[in-house]
Scaffold this motif. Structure first.
Motif, PDB file in Angstrom:
ATOM      1  N   ASN A 242       0.858  -1.190   0.000  1.00  0.00           N
ATOM      2  CA  ASN A 242       0.000   0.000   0.000  1.00  0.00           C
ATOM      3  C   ASN A 242       0.887   1.230   0.000  1.00  0.00           C
ATOM      4  OD1 ASN A 242      -2.099  -1.738   2.245  1.00  0.00           O
ATOM      5  ND2 ASN A 242      -2.522  -1.309   0.117  1.00  0.00           N
ATOM      6  N   GLY A 243       0.556   2.142  -0.872  1.00  0.00           N
ATOM      7  CA  GLY A 243       1.315   3.397  -0.917  1.00  0.00           C
ATOM      8  C   GLY A 243       2.624   3.301  -1.660  1.00  0.00           C
TER       9      GLY A 243
ATOM     10  N   GLY B  94       3.038   3.279  -4.833  1.00  0.00           N
ATOM     11  CA  GLY B  94       3.031   4.145  -6.018  1.00  0.00           C
ATOM     12  C   GLY B  94       2.462   3.486  -7.256  1.00  0.00           C
ATOM     13  N   LYS B  95       1.818   2.326  -7.104  1.00  0.00           N
ATOM     14  CA  LYS B  95       1.285   1.596  -8.260  1.00  0.00           C
ATOM     15  C   LYS B  95       0.228   2.415  -8.988  1.00  0.00           C
ATOM     16  CE  LYS B  95      -0.327  -1.719  -5.622  1.00  0.00           C
ATOM     17  NZ  LYS B  95       0.044  -1.233  -4.279  1.00  0.00           N
ATOM     18  N   SER B  96      -0.748   2.887  -8.210  1.00  0.00           N
ATOM     19  CA  SER B  96      -1.826   3.641  -8.838  1.00  0.00           C
ATOM     20  C   SER B  96      -1.303   4.931  -9.446  1.00  0.00           C
ATOM     21  CB  SER B  96      -2.903   3.971  -7.815  1.00  0.00           C
ATOM     22  OG  SER B  96      -3.382   2.776  -7.260  1.00  0.00           O
ATOM     23  N   THR B  97      -0.352   5.536  -8.765  1.00  0.00           N
ATOM     24  CA  THR B  97       0.211   6.784  -9.279  1.00  0.00           C
ATOM     25  C   THR B  97       0.813   6.564 -10.666  1.00  0.00           C
ATOM     26  OG1 THR B  97       0.662   7.473  -7.037  1.00  0.00           O
ATOM     27  CG2 THR B  97       1.871   8.597  -8.771  1.00  0.00           C
TER      28      THR B  97
ATOM     29  N   GLU C 219      -8.934   2.389  -9.252  1.00  0.00           N
ATOM     30  CA  GLU C 219      -9.254   1.870  -7.919  1.00  0.00           C
ATOM     31  C   GLU C 219     -10.295   2.807  -7.312  1.00  0.00           C
ATOM     32  OE1 GLU C 219      -5.839   2.149  -5.345  1.00  0.00           O
ATOM     33  OE2 GLU C 219      -5.488   4.228  -5.867  1.00  0.00           O
TER      34      GLU C 219
ATOM     35  N   HIS D 103      -2.428  -6.586  -5.239  1.00  0.00           N
ATOM     36  CA  HIS D 103      -1.761  -7.130  -4.058  1.00  0.00           C
ATOM     37  C   HIS D 103      -1.851  -8.640  -4.085  1.00  0.00           C
ATOM     38  CE1 HIS D 103      -2.290  -3.210  -2.229  1.00  0.00           C
ATOM     39  NE2 HIS D 103      -3.574  -3.282  -2.511  1.00  0.00           N
TER      40      HIS D 103
HETATM   41  N1  LIG Z   1      -3.636  12.936  -4.416  1.00  0.00           N
HETATM   42  C1  LIG Z   1      -2.618  12.659  -3.592  1.00  0.00           C
HETATM   43  N2  LIG Z   1      -2.134  13.623  -2.816  1.00  0.00           N
HETATM   44  C2  LIG Z   1      -1.115  13.382  -1.977  1.00  0.00           C
HETATM   45  N3  LIG Z   1      -0.510  12.219  -1.886  1.00  0.00           N
HETATM   46  C3  LIG Z   1      -0.941  11.198  -2.649  1.00  0.00           C
HETATM   47  C4  LIG Z   1      -2.028  11.381  -3.545  1.00  0.00           C
HETATM   48  N4  LIG Z   1      -2.249  10.222  -4.178  1.00  0.00           N
HETATM   49  C5  LIG Z   1      -1.341   9.359  -3.700  1.00  0.00           C
HETATM   50  N5  LIG Z   1      -0.543   9.942  -2.778  1.00  0.00           N
HETATM   51  C6  LIG Z   1       0.573   9.340  -2.059  1.00  0.00           C
HETATM   52  O1  LIG Z   1       1.399   8.744  -3.008  1.00  0.00           O
HETATM   53  C7  LIG Z   1       1.882   7.506  -2.540  1.00  0.00           C
HETATM   54  C8  LIG Z   1       1.553   6.433  -3.564  1.00  0.00           C
HETATM   55  O2  LIG Z   1       0.164   6.286  -3.655  1.00  0.00           O
HETATM   56  P1  LIG Z   1      -0.513   5.240  -4.647  1.00  0.00           P
HETATM   57  O3  LIG Z   1      -1.966   5.473  -4.582  1.00  0.00           O
HETATM   58  O4  LIG Z   1       0.147   5.316  -5.948  1.00  0.00           O
HETATM   59  O5  LIG Z   1      -0.171   3.862  -3.936  1.00  0.00           O
HETATM   60  P2  LIG Z   1      -0.624   2.395  -4.337  1.00  0.00           P
HETATM   61  O6  LIG Z   1       0.620   1.649  -4.599  1.00  0.00           O
HETATM   62  O7  LIG Z   1      -1.628   2.423  -5.408  1.00  0.00           O
HETATM   63  O8  LIG Z   1      -1.271   1.918  -2.978  1.00  0.00           O
HETATM   64  P3  LIG Z   1      -2.542   0.949  -2.745  1.00  0.00           P
HETATM   65  O9  LIG Z   1      -2.042  -0.408  -2.871  1.00  0.00           O
HETATM   66  O10 LIG Z   1      -2.920   1.251  -1.341  1.00  0.00           O
HETATM   67  O11 LIG Z   1      -3.562   1.305  -3.736  1.00  0.00           O
HETATM   68  C9  LIG Z   1       1.227   7.284  -1.192  1.00  0.00           C
HETATM   69  O12 LIG Z   1       2.142   7.636  -0.191  1.00  0.00           O
HETATM   70  C10 LIG Z   1       0.088   8.235  -1.167  1.00  0.00           C
HETATM   71  O13 LIG Z   1      -0.134   8.725   0.129  1.00  0.00           O
END
Ligand SMILES: Nc1ncnc2c1ncn2[C@@H]1O[C@H](COP(=O)(O)OP(=O)(O)OP(=O)(O)O)[C@@H](O)[C@H]1O
Ligand SMILES: [Mg+2]
Lengths: 321, 464
Positions: A38-39, A41-44, A81, A190
């Motif tokens: 979690n967190g 950066g995948k979704s990013t 997501e 995951h």
């Molecule tokens: N809009 C936003 N503003 C500030 N921080 C963000 C934003 N979106 C994501 N983040 C931060 O960027 C980092 C990566 O987030 P991301 O959503 O890409 O994670 P993820 O790998 O998709 O996690 P998950 O498995 O929980 O979906 C995290 O630390 C999150 O807090």
């Protein structure tokens, strides 16, 4: 030409560094799995490719065009997501609306929407309002809207989230089918077991950086460990094997023998023969993707709290009452 | 194609809430009420002598073209043999102008000559209340200019011919009742000096703007009274439909449409739609236009419906009132630009509603303050005065803010032109100081453009 290519991609949300120099390449016609805590950066990463989020630095290309190009999204499907479909639509009218945005003709919209909803098993309920759908139904709709317009590449962010086991199997089959039709699929997940089952290549993202990348076979192959079991009643000569220089771990009735660099299992087998022990089980152990994943992220700094893969103890004082 | 898709989507969204049904029920009730109005023309035998001809003491100089009203003392008009046939009215008219002494021309000749001349000197008088009690913010000091008795020379009076007299009388029917195409023919019969006989044919007289109609509500169940047709329709269209009705429609539309953009940019929905092949600016503008189309259709139903129903009930069909449809849409365009801007920045529909209605209220207050300030300035002997800063604020506010009030005034003018008789228009001296269309529309357009540009800029550059 790769479908997705990024190089040294960085993203900062204010002071949070979500991506720190990510370079990935996804070839056409493959299923690519992106793993991470979690967190991580995948979704990013996916959002940057789709133009939902602006990159801070580096390069990101999708289907040969810079990420965020509007026209290219005609050939892209996306399941975000935490999606929130407009509750005032029914599944059918929503696909009709999206179909119009994709520029599909009336006949195409109707035909493909019905077919896609049939594939995800929503056909019976396709005329009820989305607000009456269960979580898994919405997820199935999300998958339908990601592929109904015949895209060249599909991004799925946690596709099986909330879907029952049968549904998951159906989704896996669907992805295989789409792949066989030439579609490239990019999956964030995951659920390592699932990714392992379908992906051609996998990347593990940790703290905004790619820590492992390769085919599933590459990542899980482990040539230097054998699991051995002897016939009932025979004791494993642990000390003798260790004396030969092979570390042993016992978990009855099996013993794992680790093979150091440059050696083979043969000296151990000779030893067993000499001692007249009967072999019942000898397997070169493979790691699951999960083992690799847990190893990787344990060695790095975890994404959320510093938990090292263990749960923090529950606050017991209160519970005693 | 994409525009239509977004439009349809917005409609689906609007139809999903209950507010739209409140609106539709209100509209239906209102249209039903209008449909229950009954108009019954008063009998010609009473209207012609007691109302129409009594008003002939006033006229418009310059052959009816003047903005100033003139008076003619000393002429008597007597109808006889009044016949009504459908909406047509025929009668014989005896005109008695007091004969002048020492061979001077009689009063009717003088009047005809004066009618052809420019008004000359004028005096200011307070306007009688022709249409309604002055609203707060109108100019209650509504003054109109009355020409002092126009001097006519002996030669001018002598030069008056029978065709000039008939033209004068025909013009009087048009000026006072809005009866166009009145036919006045001199009767070939010798009469005493200063007395003239005419045959008068008034086509569609009882359906004319000035003709008194007894107005009933609930299909005649409630008797409202006898008012000129044009005035009744003016009050209905201007004050009730375009005043109260438009105000309520705007408010409800602000509430309904305020949800469009926050729902679009909500986390979870935005990702879905942005991943579609449509640019962000285009998406936002389409959504904005979707809101406008929505109010356009709503006002088309309300205003168009009122217009058709009033036309059917009263026989008065003047298309000018239909301008209210684009006008209301335009006023809404200004409010919706505020709503869009707030929604893009805050993602909150509630904030959008509150700030948009607040903005409308500020514009309203500034408009009222400006009108009051203008009045106070016009009355140097007023019992009290505002501090100078109040004048400065209301003037500056009015200059730099969009002229929401001006659009309203202009629409009143257009409505009046479509309903009132020429002389009633002259009494509506508010008309003298009408704001210019260019300024009123231009300034609002500039505001819309700037607010939308800000909203687009923000929407384009935001993450997610
Ligand atoms: N809009 C936003 N503003 C500030 N921080 C963000 C934003 N979106 C994501 N983040 C931060 O960027 C980092 C990566 O987030 P991301 O959503 O890409 O994670 P993820 O790998 O998709 O996690 P998950 O498995 O929980 O979906 C995290 O630390 C999150 O807090
Ligand atoms: Mg995620």
């Amino acid at each position: 030409m790769p479908v997705v290519s990024t190089s040294n991609l960085c993203k900062n949300y204010g002071r949070i560094a979500a991506l720190r120099g990510v370079s990935v390449t996804v070839e056409a016609g493959t299923i690519y799995g992106l793993l991470g805590q979690n967190g991580a950066g995948k979704s990013t990463l996916v959002k940057i490719l789709l133009g939902i989020v602006k990159k801070s630095n580096g390069e990101a290309n999708l289907l040969g065009a810079p990420a965020g190009t509007t026209a290219i999204r005609n050939r892209v499907g996306y399941l975000p997501e935490d999606h929130l479909f407009p509750g005032y639509h029914s599944a059918r009218s929503l696909l009709d609306f999206y179909g119009r945005l994709y520029g599909l003709s009336r006949a195409e919209r109707r035909g493909r929407a019905d077919e896609a909803l049939d594939v995800v098993g929503l056909r019976k309920r396709m005329d009820s309002k989305i607000r009456t759908y269960s979580k898994g139904m919405k997820q199935r709709l999300g998958i339908a809207q990601a592929f109904f317009h015949n895209p060249d590449v599909i991004f799925l962010d946690e596709p099986t989230d909330g879907v029952d086991p049968v549904g998951r199997k159906e989704i896996r089959d669907l992805l295989q089918r789409l792949k066989s039709e030439g579609c490239t699929i990019f999956v964030n997940s995951h659920l390592l077991g699932e990714v392992e089952l379908i992906s051609d290549r996998v990347a593990i993202l940790n703290q905004g950086q790619i820590v492992r990348e390769g085919t599933v076979a590459d990542l899980t192959r482990q040539t230097n460990r054998y699991t051995i079991r002897l016939a009932d009643g025979q004791a494993f000569p642990t000390e003798d094997v260790r004396a030969l220089g092979f570390p042993v771990t016992a978990h009855n009735p099996f013993h794992d023998v680790e093979i150091p660099e440059g050696k083979t299992i043969d000296p151990v087998l000779h030893l067993l023969q000499r001692e007249r022990l009967s072999l019942r089980h000898l397997v070169e152990t493979k790691q699951t993707l999960e083992d690799v994943f847990v190893q990787m992220v344990e060695s790095g700094e975890p994404g959320t709290d510093r938990r090292q893969g263990k749960t923090a103890p529950l606050p017991t004082a209160k519970r005693a009452e | 194609m994409q525009f239509c898709a977004i439009l349809r989507d917005s409609f689906r969204e609007a139809m999903d809430g209950f507010v739209i049904y409140v609106m539709l029920v209100l509209s239906l009730l209102f249209l039903g009420l209008i449909a229950s109005l009954s108009f019954e023309p008063a009998p010609a035998s009473r209207v012609i002598p007691d109302v129409l001809l009594q008003r002939f003491v006033l006229f418009l100089p310059e052959s009816g073209a003047s903005q100033i009203i003139g008076t003619i003392p000393g002429v008597r008009y007597e109808p006889s043999a009044i016949e009504t046939e459908g909406s047509h009215v025929r009668f014989r008219l005896k005109v008695q102008g007091t004969p002048g002494r020492n061979g001077e021309a009689d009063a009717f000749r003088k009047a005809t000559a004066a009618w052809k001349k420019p008004p000359g000197k004028t005096v200011k008088l307070s306007a009688p209340s022709t249409t309604s009690r002055p609203k707060l913010g109108d100019k209650p000091l509504s003054e109109f200019e009355l020409a002092e008795p126009i001097a006519v020379t002996t030669e001018e009076a002598a030069a008056v011919t029978p065709p000039m007299m008939t033209a004068f009388l025909e013009n009087q029917f048009a000026v006072h009742f809005g009866i166009n195409g009145a036919q006045v023919t001199p009767v070939d019969q010798t009469t005493p000096a200063g007395e003239y006989l005419f045959d008068v044919h008034l086509p569609r007289a009882t359906a004319s703007r000035g003709w008194p109609q007894s107005l009933g509500l609930f299909f005649g169940g409630v008797e409202v009274g006898e008012v000129g047709l044009g005035q009744t329709i003016y009050i209905l269209e201007d004050q009730i439909v375009n005043g109260i009705g438009a105000g309520i429609s705007l408010m409800i539309a602000v509430v309904i449409t305020a949800f469009f953009i926050p729902n679009l940019v909500r986390k979870g929905s935005l990702d879905l739609i942005i991943a579609k092949p449509i640019g962000r600016v285009r998406l936002l503008l389409y959504k904005y236009l979707g809101g406008l189309t929505f109010i356009f259709l709503l006002s088309a139903v309300n205003f168009g419906g009122t217009w058709v129903i009033l036309g059917l009930r009263s026989g008065h069909w003047d298309p000018r009132f239909l301008l209210a449809i684009p006008m209301l849409t335009f006023t809404f365009a200004l409010l919706y630009a505020v709503s869009t801007l707030v929604a893009v920045f805050t993602r909150s529909a509630i904030a959008a509603i509150i700030l948009t209605l607040g903005f409308a209220f500020v514009l309203y207050l500034i408009g009222q303050a400006k009108s009051l300030a203008d009045q106070m300035r016009a009355m140097p002997e007023a019992p009290f005065h505002w501090p100078d800063s109040a004048y400065t604020i209301s003037d500056t506010g009015n200059t730099i803010l969009p002229r929401y009030k001006d659009l309203d005034k202009l629409m009143s003018l257009v409505t009046a032109e479509g309903t009132l008789t020429p002389i009633e228009m002259r009494f509506m001296t508010v008309t003298k100081e009408f704001p210019s269309w260019g300024e009123a529309v231009g300034l609002s357009l500039a505001y819309i453009a700037v607010m939308l540009a800000c909203a687009c800029w923000r929407f384009r550059n935001r993450d997610g």
